[in-house]
Scaffold this motif. Structure first.
Motif, PDB file in Angstrom:
ATOM      1  N   VAL A 402       0.847  -1.186   0.000  1.00  0.00           N
ATOM      2  CA  VAL A 402       0.000   0.000   0.000  1.00  0.00           C
ATOM      3  C   VAL A 402       0.889   1.245   0.000  1.00  0.00           C
ATOM      4  CG1 VAL A 402      -1.790   1.232   1.255  1.00  0.00           C
ATOM      5  CG2 VAL A 402      -1.774  -1.260   1.238  1.00  0.00           C
ATOM      6  N   ASN A 403       0.644   2.151  -0.925  1.00  0.00           N
ATOM      7  CA  ASN A 403       1.421   3.380  -0.964  1.00  0.00           C
ATOM      8  C   ASN A 403       0.661   4.507  -0.281  1.00  0.00           C
ATOM      9  OD1 ASN A 403      -0.567   4.132  -2.781  1.00  0.00           O
ATOM     10  ND2 ASN A 403       0.671   3.607  -4.559  1.00  0.00           N
ATOM     11  N   LYS A 404       1.239   5.689  -0.333  1.00  0.00           N
ATOM     12  CA  LYS A 404       0.639   6.841   0.335  1.00  0.00           C
ATOM     13  C   LYS A 404      -0.143   7.697  -0.655  1.00  0.00           C
ATOM     14  CE  LYS A 404       4.302   7.081   3.811  1.00  0.00           C
ATOM     15  NZ  LYS A 404       5.342   7.919   4.414  1.00  0.00           N
ATOM     16  N   LYS A 405      -0.839   7.057  -1.565  1.00  0.00           N
ATOM     17  CA  LYS A 405      -1.535   7.795  -2.620  1.00  0.00           C
ATOM     18  C   LYS A 405      -2.580   8.742  -2.060  1.00  0.00           C
ATOM     19  CE  LYS A 405      -4.130   6.959  -6.878  1.00  0.00           C
ATOM     20  NZ  LYS A 405      -4.647   5.938  -7.803  1.00  0.00           N
ATOM     21  N   TYR A 406      -3.278   8.318  -1.003  1.00  0.00           N
ATOM     22  CA  TYR A 406      -4.375   9.116  -0.479  1.00  0.00           C
ATOM     23  C   TYR A 406      -4.008   9.841   0.818  1.00  0.00           C
ATOM     24  CZ  TYR A 406      -6.599   5.953  -3.739  1.00  0.00           C
ATOM     25  OH  TYR A 406      -6.917   5.238  -4.857  1.00  0.00           O
ATOM     26  N   TYR A 407      -2.723   9.829   1.151  1.00  0.00           N
ATOM     27  CA  TYR A 407      -2.306  10.515   2.369  1.00  0.00           C
ATOM     28  C   TYR A 407      -2.425  12.030   2.170  1.00  0.00           C
ATOM     29  CZ  TYR A 407       0.653  12.066   6.219  1.00  0.00           C
ATOM     30  OH  TYR A 407       1.128  12.683   7.335  1.00  0.00           O
ATOM     31  N   PRO A 408      -3.096  12.740   3.060  1.00  0.00           N
ATOM     32  CA  PRO A 408      -3.333  14.185   2.854  1.00  0.00           C
ATOM     33  C   PRO A 408      -2.105  15.023   3.209  1.00  0.00           C
ATOM     34  CG  PRO A 408      -4.363  13.467   4.894  1.00  0.00           C
ATOM     35  CD  PRO A 408      -3.789  12.228   4.265  1.00  0.00           C
ATOM     36  N   LYS A 409      -1.146  15.080   2.312  1.00  0.00           N
ATOM     37  CA  LYS A 409       0.076  15.837   2.563  1.00  0.00           C
ATOM     38  C   LYS A 409      -0.205  17.321   2.756  1.00  0.00           C
ATOM     39  CE  LYS A 409       3.182  12.836  -0.088  1.00  0.00           C
ATOM     40  NZ  LYS A 409       4.116  12.791  -1.239  1.00  0.00           N
ATOM     41  N   ASP A 430     -15.067   8.097   8.571  1.00  0.00           N
ATOM     42  CA  ASP A 430     -14.654   7.349   9.768  1.00  0.00           C
ATOM     43  C   ASP A 430     -13.149   7.128   9.856  1.00  0.00           C
ATOM     44  OD1 ASP A 430     -17.277   7.239  10.360  1.00  0.00           O
ATOM     45  OD2 ASP A 430     -17.531   5.079  10.161  1.00  0.00           O
ATOM     46  N   ILE A 431     -12.401   7.518   8.846  1.00  0.00           N
ATOM     47  CA  ILE A 431     -10.958   7.289   8.818  1.00  0.00           C
ATOM     48  C   ILE A 431     -10.243   8.541   9.305  1.00  0.00           C
ATOM     49  CG2 ILE A 431      -8.981   6.637   7.408  1.00  0.00           C
ATOM     50  CD1 ILE A 431     -11.090   4.480   7.651  1.00  0.00           C
ATOM     51  N   GLY A 432      -9.510   8.398  10.396  1.00  0.00           N
ATOM     52  CA  GLY A 432      -8.778   9.519  10.965  1.00  0.00           C
ATOM     53  C   GLY A 432      -7.280   9.279  10.951  1.00  0.00           C
ATOM     54  N   ILE A 433      -6.514  10.325  10.684  1.00  0.00           N
ATOM     55  CA  ILE A 433      -5.046  10.265  10.701  1.00  0.00           C
ATOM     56  C   ILE A 433      -4.550  11.201  11.782  1.00  0.00           C
ATOM     57  CG2 ILE A 433      -2.932  10.691   9.401  1.00  0.00           C
ATOM     58  CD1 ILE A 433      -4.417  10.008   6.881  1.00  0.00           C
ATOM     59  N   MET A 434      -3.713  10.669  12.674  1.00  0.00           N
ATOM     60  CA  MET A 434      -3.157  11.449  13.784  1.00  0.00           C
ATOM     61  C   MET A 434      -1.633  11.407  13.740  1.00  0.00           C
ATOM     62  SD  MET A 434      -5.830   9.747  16.364  1.00  0.00           S
ATOM     63  CE  MET A 434      -6.271   8.575  15.095  1.00  0.00           C
ATOM     64  N   VAL A 444       5.141  10.317  15.197  1.00  0.00           N
ATOM     65  CA  VAL A 444       4.410   9.058  15.123  1.00  0.00           C
ATOM     66  C   VAL A 444       3.134   9.288  14.317  1.00  0.00           C
ATOM     67  CG1 VAL A 444       3.299   7.233  16.455  1.00  0.00           C
ATOM     68  CG2 VAL A 444       5.335   8.369  17.355  1.00  0.00           C
ATOM     69  N   THR A 445       2.858   8.426  13.341  1.00  0.00           N
ATOM     70  CA  THR A 445       1.665   8.534  12.503  1.00  0.00           C
ATOM     71  C   THR A 445       0.771   7.331  12.747  1.00  0.00           C
ATOM     72  OG1 THR A 445       2.956   9.684  10.819  1.00  0.00           O
ATOM     73  CG2 THR A 445       0.806   8.836  10.158  1.00  0.00           C
ATOM     74  N   CYS A 473      -1.380  14.242  24.073  1.00  0.00           N
ATOM     75  CA  CYS A 473      -1.141  13.201  23.083  1.00  0.00           C
ATOM     76  C   CYS A 473      -2.480  12.840  22.446  1.00  0.00           C
ATOM     77  CB  CYS A 473      -0.505  11.979  23.739  1.00  0.00           C
ATOM     78  SG  CYS A 473      -0.383  10.521  22.693  1.00  0.00           S
ATOM     79  N   PRO A 474      -2.554  12.566  21.142  1.00  0.00           N
ATOM     80  CA  PRO A 474      -3.814  12.111  20.546  1.00  0.00           C
ATOM     81  C   PRO A 474      -4.328  10.844  21.219  1.00  0.00           C
ATOM     82  CG  PRO A 474      -2.255  12.710  18.833  1.00  0.00           C
ATOM     83  CD  PRO A 474      -1.502  12.749  20.128  1.00  0.00           C
ATOM     84  N   THR A 475      -5.620  10.775  21.433  1.00  0.00           N
ATOM     85  CA  THR A 475      -6.208   9.622  22.130  1.00  0.00           C
ATOM     86  C   THR A 475      -5.925   8.323  21.391  1.00  0.00           C
ATOM     87  OG1 THR A 475      -7.955  11.060  22.941  1.00  0.00           O
ATOM     88  CG2 THR A 475      -8.340   8.700  23.081  1.00  0.00           C
ATOM     89  N   GLY A 476      -5.934   8.353  20.067  1.00  0.00           N
ATOM     90  CA  GLY A 476      -5.663   7.142  19.300  1.00  0.00           C
ATOM     91  C   GLY A 476      -4.277   6.598  19.551  1.00  0.00           C
ATOM     92  N   ILE A 477      -3.271   7.468  19.596  1.00  0.00           N
ATOM     93  CA  ILE A 477      -1.901   7.015  19.846  1.00  0.00           C
ATOM     94  C   ILE A 477      -1.748   6.547  21.286  1.00  0.00           C
ATOM     95  CG2 ILE A 477       0.508   7.781  19.937  1.00  0.00           C
ATOM     96  CD1 ILE A 477      -0.073   9.606  17.581  1.00  0.00           C
TER      97      ILE A 477
END
Length: 634
Positions: A402-409, A430-434, A444-445, A473-477
C-alpha cells in the motif's frame, strides 16, 4: 457548372481568415442558406452545425462534391504539386468529421459562451487538476451548484470573462480517491460505524473449570492429537529409511518432557546431560533414556509423510508441508478454547535460525536478527496467542504494498517542521489520521477508524530536569501504546524457558516454537481461569516443572539400573578383573593378532586406545600398559 478539379482550386484559394469570417473576401451570410438549382440532387449534403451569436444552434446545408469521384478524377489529371493531393485527403477528413470536431466557436468573434461552456474552457486551462471535474459536469442544476462550491477551493466566478473563472490553489486542494472514497478535512468527529458496535463477549477460557485440571490435561487440550501423529509419521519415516525405531506415545511424551526440562535447566550442549563429568551430568535425564536413543528420536521425528509432498513445480507445493498438520491443528484449537478481549494486537515474532532456508529473514532492528518471521495475533490483556502466520516469502500473486496515494500531505506538516509535543490530524468520514511528535526524531503517525482524530489525552514524560510532567497526546496514539503489547507479552512468557535447541533442520526450529506456544497458552488458560474463579495460581516455571513430571511419569527405556553411566563403567571393569582366576598354574600370556581392537581397560569414547595384543587365556584386547595391571589380583 464548375468541374471537380476547378472546385478544388477554388477551395485551395480560401484563406483561414476567409473560412472563419465569411464577410472577409467571401460571400454574404444570406447566400449560405441558398441552394444552386443547377447542382445535382444526387450530390451528398453535409449538415454543418453552426453557432449564432447566442446559444442557439442553426443547421445549414452545404453541397459538397463526391470525394470518391474527385479521387478518380485526380488520378487522371497530371499534377505538378503534391498540394492538390493533400487537399483531397483534407476534404475527405472534413466529410468524415463530426459536428463536435468542427466546433470553431473559439474563433467566432460574435460567439458568447454559456456559463457551463465557459467552465469547460477554463478547467481545460488548469494543468494537473487535483479534483474530479465530473462532480461539476454531471449535475443537472449546474448554475446552482456553482454557487455552493467551497470558497476555500474555488473563487467566485467572474462572469465578464476578463479573468479566469476559477482560481485553484493546488496546495490547498485535497487529493481524494477518484472514486470519491476519501476527502480529508482538517477537523475531527466521532466515527459513525464504530459507535454502532457494542462488544459484549466475556473474556477468558471457554471452560471456566480449567483451573481444576492438572497441567498435562490442559496441555493435551492444546496438542493432544499431535502425539499420535508424531508416532505414526516417525515410525513411517524410519521405515522409509530402513531404520528401526518403533517409538510409542509414552516415549514421545517423555521425549517432549525432556525438552521442557532442558528449557529451564539449560546446558551448552545436549550431550552434556549424559556427560561423565559430574559438573554436567543430569541424573533426571539420564534415567529416562540413553543419549543415543534421545538423539535417534530427534533425528527421525516427523509430522508428515515425505512421500506425499507435492513437487516444487506443483501449484499445491507448500514450504511448510513438513509441519503443516501441527500448524493447522494449533491455529484451530487456540481460537476454540479461549474468548479474547476487545483489544487484540498483531505483531512480528522471530524464531532464531542461522541455517539455509529460503524463508529465513534478516531484520537488523530486532533482538533476533536472523530467522523465521511469524505474524502473530494475541490478546492485549492476557497475551494468549490466537492466530499465527509463518512468513514464507513474497507471493507472486500477492497483494501489492500500500502506498501513500491518499495521504493528505497538504493538511500535514513535513517531518522536519515538528517540534516535541506537536499534534496534527485530519479525517475523512470514519478514517482519521493522527500525528504526534514524541521524543524520537520523527513524528508518530497512526490511522484509526475508531477514534475522533481531534481528541487528545495526557501521558507522562520526563523533562530536562528529570521531572515527570503531563504531555498532550492524541487519544488514538495513547490507546495504541496501551494495547499494542499483546504479542510482546506472549514472547515474555516464552523466551525465558524456551525448549529450542540448536539444529540444522529448519522445520525442527519451528516444531520447538509450536510446542512452546502450546505450553504458554496452556499456562495463560490456567491463569485466566484462576483469576475468573478468584483462585491462587502457580508460577509459569512451576507449571512447566509439573508438566515435565506428568509427561515423563514412570517411563524409562533403560534397563533397571540406578547407578550413573560412569559408575556402570567402573563396576564393569571391576567385574572383569574379579571374574578371572589368578591362581597359580594359570598362564596369562600376550598374543598378537592381525586386527587392532579397543583396549578393554583404558579405551574410552572421548579418547580411544587400540591394540593388536590380546591375552591368550582371557581373549581380551589389552595394550602394553594395561596388560599387567589388568591381571594383577585385587
Amino acid at each position: 457548372m464548375l468541374s471537380e478539379y476547378e472546385i478544388l482550386e477554388e477551395l485551395n484559394a480560401i484563406t483561414d481568415d476567409m473560412a472563419f469570417d465569411s464577410e472577409d473576401g467571401g460571400d454574404s451570410d444570406a447566400e449560405d442558406c441558398t441552394t444552386n438549382a443547377n447542382n445535382s440532387l444526387s450530390q451528398p449534403v453535409w449538415h454543418l452545425s453552426t453557432r449564432s451569436s447566442g446559444s442557439s444552434m442553426a443547421e445549414a446545408e452545404v453541397q459538397v462534391p463526391n470525394v470518391s469521384n474527385i479521387e478518380q478524377t485526380n488520378s487522371n489529371i497530371p499534377s505538378t504539386s503534391q498540394d492538390i493531393h493533400n487537399d483531397l485527403e483534407l476534404l475527405e477528413d472534413i466529410m468524415s468529421s463530426s459536428d463536435e470536431e468542427m466546433d470553431d466557436s473559439d474563433k467566432d468573434k460574435d460567439y458568447v459562451p454559456t456559463q457551463q461552456q465557459q467552465l469547460l474552457v477554463d478547467l481545460d486551462e488548469v494543468n494537473d487538476l487535483p479534483i474530479d471535474v465530473n462532480i461539476f459536469l454531471n449535475n443537472d442544476d449546474l448554475e446552482n451548484e456553482l454557487l455552493n462550491v467551497e470558497a476555500d477551493n474555488i473563487s467566485n466566478p467572474n462572469i465578464s470573462g476578463e479573468n479566469e473563472l476559477i482560481n485553484l490553489d493546488v496546495d490547498n486542494v485535497s487529493n481524494p480517491n477518484m472514486s470519491g472514497e476519501f476527502n480529508f478535512v482538517k477537523s475531527g468527529f466521532p466515527p459513525k460505524k464504530f459507535k454502532k458496535v457494542r462488544f459484549r463477549e466475556e473474556q477468558g477460557p471457554v471452560d471456566k473449570n480449567v483451573y481444576k485440571m492438572p497441567p498435562i490435561e490442559i496441555f493435551k487440550l492444546m496438542i493432544g492429537p499431535i502425539f499420535q501423529t508424531i508416532v505414526q509419521q516417525t515410525n513411517l519415516y524410519a521405515q522409509q529409511k530402513n531404520v528401526n525405531i518403533n517409538t510409542s506415545i509414552e516415549e514421545i511424551k517423555a521425549f517432549i518432557g525432556i525438552l521442557i526440562f532442558m528449557g529451564y535447566h539449560s546446558l551448552p550442549s545436549i550431550r552434556l546431560y549424559w556427560s561423565n563429568d559430574p559438573n554436567f551430568f543430569c541424573e533426571r535425564v539420564a534415567k529416562i533414556m540413553p543419549v543415543k536413543r534421545f538423539l535417534k528420536i530427534l533425528r527421525l521425528i516427523h509430522l508428515n509423510d515425505n512421500s506425499q509432498m507435492p513437487s516444487r513445480n506443483s501449484l499445491d507445493f507448500d514450504k511448510l508441508y513438513k509441519i503443516r498438520p501441527m500448524i493447522t491443528h494449533l491455529k484451530d484449537i487456540y481460537q476454540s478454547v479461549y474468548r479474547p478481549s476487545r483489544y487484540l494486537a498483531v505483531d512480528e515474532s522471530m524464531v532464531a535460525y542461522k541455517g539455509r532456508s529460503t524463508m529465513k529473514q534478516y531484520m537488523p532492528m530486532k533482538p533476533i536478527k536472523r530467522g523465521f518471521k511469524i505474524w502473530a495475533l494475541a490478546d492485549s490483556y492476557s497475551g494468549f496467542l490466537l492466530n499465527l502466520d509463518i512468513y514464507t516469502g513474497k507471493k507472486s500473486n500477492g497483494i501489492p504494498e500500500v502506498n501513500k496515494k491518499y495521504y493528505p500531505k497538504h493538511l500535514m506538516k513535513n517531518d522536519g517542521k515538528y517540534t516535541s509535543g506537536d499534534i496534527e490530524y485530519a479525517q475523512s468520514e470514519d478514517i482519521g489520521i493522527m500525528r504526534w511528535k514524541d521524543r524520537g526524531s520523527k513524528p508518530v503517525t497512526l490511522v484509526s477508524n475508531m477514534h475522533n482524530s481531534s481528541d487528545t489525552s495526557t501521558v507522562l514524560r520526563k523533562n530536562g530536569k528529570g521531572e515527570r510532567i503531563q504531555v498532550k497526546c492524541p487519544t488514538g496514539i495513547s490507546d495504541y501504546n496501551k494495547y499494542m503489547g499483546g504479542v510482546d507479552k506472549f514472547d515474555q512468557y516464552m523466551s525465558p524457558y524456551s525448549i529450542s535447541q540448536k539444529s540444522r533442520k529448519w522445520w525442527i526450529k519451528l516444531f520447538y516454537y509450536m510446542v512452546d506456544t502450546a505450553i504458554v497458552n496452556s499456562y495463560i488458560l490456567y491463569k485466566e481461569s484462576c483469576n475468573k474463579n478468584k483462585k491462587k495460581y502457580i508460577t509459569h516455571l512451576e507449571f512447566r516443572s509439573r508438566l515435565t513430571d506428568e509427561l515423563i511419569g514412570n517411563f524409562s527405556c533403560r534397563k533397571k539400573n540406578t547407578s550413573s553411566p560412569h559408575e556402570q563403567r567402573y563396576k564393569k571393569k571391576q567385574k572383569l578383573s574379579i571374574a578371572h582366576d589368578f591362581t597359580a598354574g594359570v598362564n596369562h600370556m600376550p598374543k598378537f593378532i592381525d586386527k587392532y581392537r579397543r583396549c578393554k581397560m583404558c579405551s574410552t569414547k572421548a579418547k580411544e586406545k587400540r591394540s593388536n595384543m590380546i591375552c591368550s587365556t582371557c581373549d581380551i584386547t589389552l595394550c602394553k600398559q594395561c596388560f599387567v595391571p589388568y591381571h594383577k589380583p585385587t
